[in-house]
Design a protein around this motif. Structure first.
Motif, PDB file in Angstrom:
ATOM      1  N   LEU A 137       4.674 -32.610  18.433  1.00  0.00           N
ATOM      2  CA  LEU A 137       4.850 -33.433  17.233  1.00  0.00           C
ATOM      3  C   LEU A 137       4.638 -34.913  17.539  1.00  0.00           C
ATOM      4  O   LEU A 137       4.036 -35.637  16.735  1.00  0.00           O
ATOM      5  N   CYS A 154       1.248 -30.000   7.088  1.00  0.00           N
ATOM      6  CA  CYS A 154       0.769 -31.283   6.570  1.00  0.00           C
ATOM      7  C   CYS A 154      -0.218 -31.935   7.528  1.00  0.00           C
ATOM      8  O   CYS A 154      -1.242 -32.472   7.105  1.00  0.00           O
ATOM      9  N   LYS A 210       5.727 -29.648   8.696  1.00  0.00           N
ATOM     10  CA  LYS A 210       5.097 -30.802   9.349  1.00  0.00           C
ATOM     11  C   LYS A 210       3.738 -30.421   9.920  1.00  0.00           C
ATOM     12  O   LYS A 210       2.754 -31.157   9.758  1.00  0.00           O
ATOM     13  N   HIS A 249      11.583 -35.918   5.951  1.00  0.00           N
ATOM     14  CA  HIS A 249      11.524 -35.678   7.392  1.00  0.00           C
ATOM     15  C   HIS A 249      10.214 -36.099   8.037  1.00  0.00           C
ATOM     16  O   HIS A 249      10.117 -36.122   9.254  1.00  0.00           O
ATOM     17  N   TYR A 250       9.184 -36.399   7.272  1.00  0.00           N
ATOM     18  CA  TYR A 250       7.880 -36.723   7.854  1.00  0.00           C
ATOM     19  C   TYR A 250       7.275 -37.935   7.174  1.00  0.00           C
ATOM     20  O   TYR A 250       6.066 -38.065   7.057  1.00  0.00           O
ATOM     21  N   LEU A 281       9.801 -30.678   3.511  1.00  0.00           N
ATOM     22  CA  LEU A 281       9.776 -31.903   4.294  1.00  0.00           C
ATOM     23  C   LEU A 281      10.790 -32.923   3.827  1.00  0.00           C
ATOM     24  O   LEU A 281      11.349 -33.643   4.640  1.00  0.00           O
TER      25      LEU A 281
END
Length: 156
Positions: free
Chosen positions: A41, A80, A77, A119-120, A116
């Motif tokens: 990530l 996306c 995530k 969170h992103y 999400l």
């Protein structure tokens, strides 16, 4: 953990190449799936900012190889990030599918945003993901695929 700290330091100071190198060096020392996914990530985040979308797809694949460490937020995530990589490569139908069809079947354009939440936000706002996915779907899906996506959204 030192390489992670160096990566965070370089990232905070805008030295994206050095941050990427530090994050990638961590993989030799991690043994748990959670650590590997965290490294992936971080590498994906820096790669997106550098515009290196080949690295993005590579580290998405590496993260997906550790399914025991993938929770719904991490899967969203990765979806996306994959959608953005497909968008950059002008593969609009694949981008729409990454956002609209995440796991076993229809997930819906908005559910990525629901998973999400915030969170992103360093990569994409949930509303933007739904907008990009919706526009790509409208441009590339045939009538039955659009209908299936819209019908599923009614159940969310």
């Amino acid at each position: 953990m030192g390489y992670n700290d160096f990566g965070d330091f370089y990232y905070a100071h805008g030295q994206l190449g050095d941050a990427f190198k530090s994050y990638v060096r961590m993989r030799d020392y991690y043994t748990t799936g959670k650590h590997i996914v965290n490294m992936c990530l971080n590498a994906i985040l820096v790669s997106i900012e550098m515009g290196q979308f080949s690295h993005v797809t590579s580290y998405i694949s590496k993260a997906e190889q550790t399914p025991e460490a993938l929770d719904p937020v991490i899967v969203a995530k990765l979806g996306c990030a994959a959608g953005l990589a497909h968008l950059k490569a002008k593969k609009y139908k694949l981008a729409a599918r990454k956002v609209c069809f995440l796991s076993w079947g229809l997930v819906g354009l908005l559910e990525v945003g629901l998973e999400l939440a915030n969170h992103y936000s360093e990569v994409i706002a949930p509303q933007d993901g739904a907008t990009y996915g919706g526009l790509c779907a409208l441009a590339t899906f045939d009538r039955t695929e659009l209908k299936a996506c819209i019908e599923h959204l009614a159940f969310l």
